[in-house]
Write a protein that holds these residues in place. Structure first.
Motif, PDB file in Angstrom:
ATOM      1  N   TYR A   1     -11.561   7.806   2.877  1.00 12.97           N
ATOM      2  CA  TYR A   1     -11.373   6.763   4.038  1.00 12.97           C
ATOM      3  C   TYR A   1     -12.541   5.987   3.903  1.00 12.97           C
ATOM      4  O   TYR A   1     -12.981   5.423   5.213  1.00 12.97           O
ATOM      5  CB  TYR A   1     -10.770   7.384   5.187  1.00 12.97           C
TER       6      TYR A   1
ATOM      7  N   GLU B   1      -6.943   6.785   1.042  1.00 17.30           N
ATOM      8  CA  GLU B   1      -7.183   8.249   1.053  1.00 17.30           C
ATOM      9  C   GLU B   1      -8.224   8.968   0.174  1.00 17.30           C
ATOM     10  O   GLU B   1      -8.800   9.948   0.154  1.00 17.30           O
ATOM     11  CB  GLU B   1      -5.902   8.708   0.890  1.00 17.30           C
TER      12      GLU B   1
ATOM     13  N   LYS C   1       6.413  -4.252   3.027  1.00 17.08           N
ATOM     14  CA  LYS C   1       6.887  -3.104   1.743  1.00 17.08           C
ATOM     15  C   LYS C   1       8.091  -2.329   1.729  1.00 17.08           C
ATOM     16  O   LYS C   1       8.792  -2.232   0.667  1.00 17.08           O
ATOM     17  CB  LYS C   1       5.461  -2.056   1.854  1.00 17.08           C
TER      18      LYS C   1
ATOM     19  N   GLN D   1       7.562   9.243   7.999  1.00 19.20           N
ATOM     20  CA  GLN D   1       6.235  10.133   8.446  1.00 19.20           C
ATOM     21  C   GLN D   1       6.460  10.632   9.855  1.00 19.20           C
ATOM     22  O   GLN D   1       7.000  10.003  10.699  1.00 19.20           O
ATOM     23  CB  GLN D   1       5.097   9.521   8.058  1.00 19.20           C
TER      24      GLN D   1
ATOM     25  N   ASP E   1      -0.979   0.603  10.216  1.00 16.88           N
ATOM     26  CA  ASP E   1      -1.643  -0.694  11.061  1.00 16.88           C
ATOM     27  C   ASP E   1      -2.219  -1.421   9.766  1.00 16.88           C
ATOM     28  O   ASP E   1      -3.036  -1.090   9.294  1.00 16.88           O
ATOM     29  CB  ASP E   1      -2.530   0.094  11.932  1.00 16.88           C
TER      30      ASP E   1
ATOM     31  N   ASN F   1       6.316   4.385   6.976  1.00 18.39           N
ATOM     32  CA  ASN F   1       5.168   4.925   7.834  1.00 18.39           C
ATOM     33  C   ASN F   1       5.044   3.886   8.968  1.00 18.39           C
ATOM     34  O   ASN F   1       4.529   2.931   9.188  1.00 18.39           O
ATOM     35  CB  ASN F   1       3.889   4.703   6.813  1.00 18.39           C
TER      36      ASN F   1
ATOM     37  N   PRO G   1       1.028  -1.224  -0.036  1.00 21.66           N
ATOM     38  CA  PRO G   1       0.199  -0.188  -0.023  1.00 21.66           C
ATOM     39  C   PRO G   1       0.802   1.274   0.031  1.00 21.66           C
ATOM     40  O   PRO G   1       1.972   1.179   0.312  1.00 21.66           O
ATOM     41  CB  PRO G   1      -0.602   0.009   1.484  1.00 21.66           C
ATOM     42  N   CYS G   2       0.223   2.377  -0.456  1.00 22.61           N
ATOM     43  CA  CYS G   2       1.042   3.651  -0.395  1.00 22.61           C
ATOM     44  C   CYS G   2       0.898   4.256   1.096  1.00 22.61           C
ATOM     45  O   CYS G   2       0.114   3.588   1.654  1.00 22.61           O
ATOM     46  CB  CYS G   2       0.320   4.529  -1.365  1.00 22.61           C
ATOM     47  N   GLY G   3       1.323   5.389   1.233  1.00 21.70           N
ATOM     48  CA  GLY G   3       1.296   5.985   2.575  1.00 21.70           C
ATOM     49  C   GLY G   3      -0.160   6.620   2.757  1.00 21.70           C
ATOM     50  O   GLY G   3      -0.628   7.109   3.805  1.00 21.70           O
TER      51      GLY G   3
ATOM     52  N   TRP H   1      -4.598  -2.983  -1.006  1.00 18.88           N
ATOM     53  CA  TRP H   1      -3.407  -3.430  -0.478  1.00 18.88           C
ATOM     54  C   TRP H   1      -3.281  -4.042   0.827  1.00 18.88           C
ATOM     55  O   TRP H   1      -2.790  -5.039   1.090  1.00 18.88           O
ATOM     56  CB  TRP H   1      -2.049  -2.393  -0.707  1.00 18.88           C
ATOM     57  N   VAL H   2      -4.129  -3.282   1.394  1.00 19.30           N
ATOM     58  CA  VAL H   2      -4.552  -4.047   2.873  1.00 19.30           C
ATOM     59  C   VAL H   2      -5.229  -5.274   2.606  1.00 19.30           C
ATOM     60  O   VAL H   2      -5.000  -6.328   3.462  1.00 19.30           O
ATOM     61  CB  VAL H   2      -4.769  -3.132   3.824  1.00 19.30           C
TER      62      VAL H   2
ATOM     63  N   ALA I   1      -2.962   4.808   3.229  1.00 20.31           N
ATOM     64  CA  ALA I   1      -3.744   3.956   3.719  1.00 20.31           C
ATOM     65  C   ALA I   1      -3.906   4.296   5.150  1.00 20.31           C
ATOM     66  O   ALA I   1      -2.687   4.174   5.753  1.00 20.31           O
ATOM     67  CB  ALA I   1      -3.311   2.620   3.380  1.00 20.31           C
ATOM     68  N   VAL I   2      -4.839   4.309   5.766  1.00 20.94           N
ATOM     69  CA  VAL I   2      -5.213   4.556   7.276  1.00 20.94           C
ATOM     70  C   VAL I   2      -6.200   3.706   7.653  1.00 20.94           C
ATOM     71  O   VAL I   2      -7.338   3.592   7.387  1.00 20.94           O
ATOM     72  CB  VAL I   2      -5.470   6.110   7.487  1.00 20.94           C
ATOM     73  N   ASP I   3      -5.642   2.922   8.785  1.00 17.63           N
ATOM     74  CA  ASP I   3      -6.814   1.736   9.218  1.00 17.63           C
ATOM     75  C   ASP I   3      -7.299   1.041   8.166  1.00 17.63           C
ATOM     76  O   ASP I   3      -8.556   0.521   8.079  1.00 17.63           O
ATOM     77  CB  ASP I   3      -7.802   2.311  10.170  1.00 17.63           C
TER      78      ASP I   3
END
Ligand code: SF4
Ligand code: SF4
Lengths: 223, 299
Positions: free
Chosen positions: A177, A173, B169, B184, B161, B157, A163-165, A183-184, A167-169
């Motif tokens: 969200y 993005e 990665k 980050q 999570d 990062n 995943p790229c940066g 990717w997760v 991805a949150v939880d």
């Protein structure tokens, strides 16, 4: 399957308003199954264009609905509709863009218009009525490397090394969200399959040529 | 890179060219960091905002401020042809370091209707750079006359999570040839420590990213709008209290003191108890804090 959604009635009225008679032709294939452009939808659109709705009056005097098993097949169109559309000045197709173009090729002397905005290849793969885009026909399938989840289509950036940066939880993005990060999902699936070796393998840049259109295929499969 | 290789604990700064053709302020900011930071990152259309070229800004900062730059390069806006050509340009302009980034999606920025590119991703950009630098060839193996020399880094990062997916990665990016990692923003030292422990096996220098809070507005914005990271509640509350001081000078002094208290210990601990190679200080338009922080942290 191929999905799409009907254009706004107002836009369609504008497109067909100069014709006195109009054949509205549905397709029983993908769009019929998903009730986006089958016979029922063609019938209701034919009636809306003739009678109007609560806001607008109808714009075409004479409309009639038809359907074809698959509008992407010239022979089927000829077999099922041959001669039946002669009296109409124009044709409105509720099929996908492929169907519309096939119809236009068969009825080369009549204007053929699209009633749908064709969207993507997808399915109702989760609960509820929503359709999800699942494949973009990239011409170089990688599903065997990604646990059967398409990164080209389901990752908003089409990354091969996600995943790229963003991805949150586990959410992406893109879309605020709310969508799962592909990717997760791939990571979780490969982990559950005990195949993290696939996940941790670097994938070099892709040759994009197989996805560059307009593409064509020789008929017949390589079996 | 030389400093890192010599085992020095280093600091890098961050400069953000914006929607302007005037780089005077950026050059001034860079000058203030001379002697404190070994290099400064120059951001490339951060958050997909259409800003001045990071390559041009990097060149001007190196020329006019004498500050070595880490030229940030995103895949969001350029295909592999444009990336190759910018990298050749960067070589000609004396750029020594490149930070290879995938980049935020175009829909997040101020040209939300732009076509997103992502022909390559950050790992693949590293791969391209390695080919150019190590083999002296382009992506398709054609020779480059006078190939460029860069050190190439990537972002990591620690807040991810699950963390395992992020570590694997990063392994890919390192396999592709990444030489250093800048993380980050981290507020929680335990998060930094866990990440550094996980990264030890790769033996690639890691610079921990921190974000000194210039004022309460910045802190609050960061907390609310930067997804995935939160400003610790106590820190935010202290910043809020400081924002109520009416005298501007005193207020700024208090802001500085809060940052020094928080990050002084943080940086000291990172420097003395972990394997980190340094700290990446993202104090955009807040350069004055960096020298003070380095002093406070007693490196
Ligand atoms: S990898 Fe290509 S062919 Fe395979 S599902 Fe994805 S888009 Fe379709
Ligand atoms: S968050 Fe995940 S799905 Fe979204 S762009 Fe990044 S890798 Fe792709």
């Amino acid at each position: 399957m191929i999905t799409g959604e009907r254009k706004d009635l107002e836009e369609l009225m504008e497109v067909v308003k100069d014709f006195k008679s109009l054949a509205v032709v549905g397709c029983d294939g993908c769009v019929g199954i998903y009730q986006i452009g089958g016979l029922k939808e063609a019938e209701s659109l034919a009636s809306l264009l003739k009678m109007g709705d609560k806001i607008k009056n109808g714009v075409v005097q004479d409309t009639e609905a038809f359907t074809v098993i698959r509008q992407c097949d010239k022979e089927l169109i000829e077999k099922e509709l041959g001669g039946k559309l002669d009296r109409f000045e124009a044709i409105l197709s509720t099929a996908c863009g492929v169907g519309v173009q096939t119809m236009a090729a068969v009825f080369s002397d009549k204007p053929v218009f699209p009633a749908l905005n064709t969207m993507f290849m997808g399915a109702q793969d989760r609960e509820g009525a929503e359709l999800y885009e699942l494949c973009s026909g990239c011409g170089d399938c990688v599903l065997h490397l990604t646990g059967g989840i398409c990164p080209i289509t389901r990752c908003a950036k089409g990354l091969l090394n996600g995943p790229c940066g963003g991805a949150v939880d586990g959410k992406c993005e893109v879309g605020g969200y709310t969508n799962d990060c592909a990717w997760v999902l791939i990571y979780k699936k490969l982990k559950s399959l005990n195949r993290l070796d696939l996940y941790e393998t670097f994938r070099p840049p892709r040759d994009r040529r197989p996805s560059i259109g307009p593409r064509k295929l020789q008929g017949g499969a390589k079996y | 890179m030389r400093n890192i290789k010599e085992g020095k604990f280093v600091f890098t700064g961050e400069l953000e060219p914006e929607k302007t053709t005037d780089l005077t302020e950026l050059v001034e900011s860079a000058k203030k960091l001379l002697g404190h930071c070994v290099a400064c990152n120059v951001t490339d259309n951060p958050q997909s905002m259409a800003y001045m070229s990071s390559l041009v800004a990097s060149y001007v900062v190196q020329r006019d401020a004498g500050m070595e730059c880490v030229y940030q390069l995103r895949c969001s806006d350029r295909n592999s042809i444009a990336l190759t050509s910018d990298l050749l340009g960067a070589g000609a302009l004396g750029i020594k370091n490149v930070l290879a980034l995938t980049g935020d999606h175009t829909t997040l920025g101020d040209y939300p209707g732009a076509k997103p590119v992502f022909d390559l991703d950050s790992g693949q950009l590293v791969y391209l750079i390695r080919k150019m630098v190590d083999e002296g060839v382009d992506l398709y193996g054609r020779p480059i006359h006078n190939p460029p020399k860069f050190h190439v880094g990537v972002a990591g990062n620690p807040n991810a999570d699950p963390l395992e997916s992020e570590i694997l990665k990063l392994k890919r990016k390192i396999d592709a040839g990444a030489e250093f990692i800048q993380t980050q923003v981290i507020f929680d030292i335990e998060v930094a420590k866990t990440f550094l422990k996980e990264m030890e096996r790769f033996k690639v220098p890691v610079l921990i990213g921190i974000f000194p809070l210039k004022n309460y507005g910045t802190a609050d914005y960061f907390d609310k709008y930067i997804p995935g990271v939160h400003v610790p509640k106590d820190l935010l509350a202290e910043m809020k209290k400081a924002s109520e001081i009416s005298d501007k000078e005193k207020r700024n002094e208090r802001y500085d003191e809060i940052n020094l208290e928080y990050y002084g210990d943080f940086v000291h601990e990172i420097a003395h108890t972990t394997s980190a190679a340094g700290i990446h200080v993202m104090a955009v338009a807040y350069e004055r804090i960096t020298p003070a922080l380095i002093e406070r942290a007693k490196i």
